[in-house]
Scaffold this motif. Structure first.
Motif, PDB file in Angstrom:
ATOM      1  N   GLU A  75      -4.484 -11.820  -1.210  1.00  0.00           N
ATOM      2  CA  GLU A  75      -3.800 -10.614  -1.685  1.00  0.00           C
ATOM      3  C   GLU A  75      -4.431 -10.099  -2.979  1.00  0.00           C
ATOM      4  OE1 GLU A  75      -1.218  -8.586  -0.470  1.00  0.00           O
ATOM      5  OE2 GLU A  75      -1.746  -9.685   1.358  1.00  0.00           O
ATOM      6  N   ASP A 118      -6.799   0.028   3.819  1.00  0.00           N
ATOM      7  CA  ASP A 118      -6.091  -1.257   3.835  1.00  0.00           C
ATOM      8  C   ASP A 118      -5.196  -1.462   2.621  1.00  0.00           C
ATOM      9  OD1 ASP A 118      -8.360  -1.352   2.181  1.00  0.00           O
ATOM     10  OD2 ASP A 118      -8.507  -3.527   2.358  1.00  0.00           O
ATOM     11  N   ILE A 119      -5.345  -0.592   1.617  1.00  0.00           N
ATOM     12  CA  ILE A 119      -4.507  -0.707   0.413  1.00  0.00           C
ATOM     13  C   ILE A 119      -3.739   0.569   0.105  1.00  0.00           C
ATOM     14  CG2 ILE A 119      -5.949  -2.472  -0.694  1.00  0.00           C
ATOM     15  CD1 ILE A 119      -7.032  -0.081  -2.469  1.00  0.00           C
ATOM     16  N   LYS A 170      -2.787  -9.848   3.779  1.00  0.00           N
ATOM     17  CA  LYS A 170      -3.702 -10.973   3.961  1.00  0.00           C
ATOM     18  C   LYS A 170      -3.044 -12.298   3.614  1.00  0.00           C
ATOM     19  CE  LYS A 170      -8.090  -8.533   3.311  1.00  0.00           C
ATOM     20  NZ  LYS A 170      -9.367  -8.508   2.524  1.00  0.00           N
ATOM     21  N   GLU A 207      -7.553  -9.899  -3.512  1.00  0.00           N
ATOM     22  CA  GLU A 207      -8.666  -9.028  -3.125  1.00  0.00           C
ATOM     23  C   GLU A 207      -8.167  -7.595  -2.974  1.00  0.00           C
ATOM     24  OE1 GLU A 207     -10.343 -10.567   0.462  1.00  0.00           O
ATOM     25  OE2 GLU A 207     -10.605 -12.601  -0.366  1.00  0.00           O
ATOM     26  N   ARG A 208      -7.013  -7.442  -2.362  1.00  0.00           N
ATOM     27  CA  ARG A 208      -6.419  -6.121  -2.188  1.00  0.00           C
ATOM     28  C   ARG A 208      -5.990  -5.548  -3.543  1.00  0.00           C
ATOM     29  NH1 ARG A 208      -1.625  -6.098   1.057  1.00  0.00           N
ATOM     30  NH2 ARG A 208      -2.167  -3.997   1.700  1.00  0.00           N
ATOM     31  N   GLY A 245       0.787  -1.224   0.000  1.00  0.00           N
ATOM     32  CA  GLY A 245       0.000   0.000   0.000  1.00  0.00           C
ATOM     33  C   GLY A 245       0.817   1.272   0.000  1.00  0.00           C
ATOM     34  N   ASN A 260     -10.210   3.103   1.723  1.00  0.00           N
ATOM     35  CA  ASN A 260      -9.139   2.301   1.103  1.00  0.00           C
ATOM     36  C   ASN A 260      -7.902   2.223   1.999  1.00  0.00           C
ATOM     37  OD1 ASN A 260     -10.440   1.744  -1.485  1.00  0.00           O
ATOM     38  ND2 ASN A 260     -10.205   3.945  -1.882  1.00  0.00           N
ATOM     39  N   LYS A 283      -9.023  -4.376  -5.542  1.00  0.00           N
ATOM     40  CA  LYS A 283      -9.548  -3.133  -4.966  1.00  0.00           C
ATOM     41  C   LYS A 283      -8.706  -1.945  -5.436  1.00  0.00           C
ATOM     42  CE  LYS A 283     -10.977  -1.193  -0.486  1.00  0.00           C
ATOM     43  NZ  LYS A 283     -11.018  -1.414   0.987  1.00  0.00           N
ATOM     44  N   HIS A 322      -1.698  -4.811   7.022  1.00  0.00           N
ATOM     45  CA  HIS A 322      -2.826  -5.094   6.135  1.00  0.00           C
ATOM     46  C   HIS A 322      -2.601  -6.295   5.215  1.00  0.00           C
ATOM     47  CE1 HIS A 322      -4.581  -1.395   7.547  1.00  0.00           C
ATOM     48  NE2 HIS A 322      -3.514  -0.706   7.162  1.00  0.00           N
TER      49      HIS A 322
END
Length: 266
Positions: free
Chosen positions: A160, A143-144, A155, A162-163, A120, A141, A166, A153
């Motif tokens: 990952e 978390d990213i 996962k 999913e991030r 991120g 946002n 996003k 953050h």
């Protein structure tokens, strides 16, 4: 492998003959780089869309070693042997890098899904470089998208993606540039050093096979100036350039040294 050209007399010329022979050229083995040998090299270079100058440098050696090789599900020992030969480093040193970056695991979480880790703080910078103020899109946002590195953050594994998805919904190119990819975890923003013209082509290559990931890594190590440090097993110097200035915090140099020692242990 070192660069060789016409009139050179060296053991590498004999090896060149053996590789050309494997590719179907009627070569007479010898240590002298003859005009006839140059003609065959130029033909091979044209065939593989390389500059047909008859000089056998890194790109030509790569093609001679790997052209026609099939990227199976997993890398083989032979793949590592040839990649180490291409870079002129110990196989154990190259495997140590893989061991540290992905704990020796493969380059894919699932078919078509290379191993990734989304960063991120890099996305924060990449958005800025793309002309987007990260502060204005941070809400929702968090978390990213954040200004400083944190592992809070992460996962891990397929989550990952999913991030990544996003982040892609905000800016795809910046998102892909902000993940580390494949079994050697190369950041997307390093695509040019891997010989790829864009982040998009880099990601496509990473999705092809573990062998493709290995070849991009070999190019990256060489073009980014890290090769001398890997040759000398200067783990701190290598980690500084491969993992960034925060390598000490994560003890990458120690991990690399220990992984190499494990690889070379009788």
């Amino acid at each position: 492998m070192k660069t060789i050209k016409m009139n050179d007399k060296d053991k590498d010329v004999r090896f060149l003959c053996s590789r050309l022979s494997l590719h179907g050229y009627p070569v007479t083995a010898g240590d002298l780089f003859t005009p006839e040998l140059k003609e065959m090299v130029m033909h091979f270079q044209k065939l593989h869309k390389l500059t047909p100058d008859g000089i056998v440098g890194f790109d030509t050696w790569e093609a001679l070693l790997f052209a026609g090789a099939k990227g199976g599900e997993k890398l083989t020992e032979e793949n590592f042997v040839l990649a180490a030969l291409l870079l002129n480093v110990e196989k154990a040193a190259l495997k140590a890098v893989q061991q540290v970056e992905t704990a020796g695991r493969g380059g894919f979480f699932a078919p078509g899904k290379p191993a990734i880790l989304f960063e991120g703080h890099i996305f924060w910078r990449q958005l800025g470089a793309a002309g987007i103020d990260p502060v204005r899109v941070q809400a929702g946002n968090e978390d990213i998208l954040y200004p400083r590195w944190t592992k809070e953050h992460y996962k891990g594994g397929l989550a990952e993606y999913e991030r990544l998805e996003k982040a892609r919904s905000i800016h795809r190119r910046a998102a892909d540039a902000s993940a580390s990819w494949g079994m050697f975890q190369i950041m997307g923003f390093n695509h040019a050093a891997c010989g790829e013209e864009s982040v998009e082509s880099f990601v496509r290559s990473m999705c092809e096979s573990e062998l493709r990931q290995l070849l991009l890594t070999a190019r990256f190590i060489r073009k980014s100036g890290m090769l001398p440090y890997l040759e000398k097993k200067d783990w701190a110097g290598f980690a500084m350039r491969y993992n960034g200035p925060g390598y000490e915090q994560n003890q990458y140099d120690r991990k690399l040294r220990e992984a190499y020692e494990k690889q070379t242990r009788p």
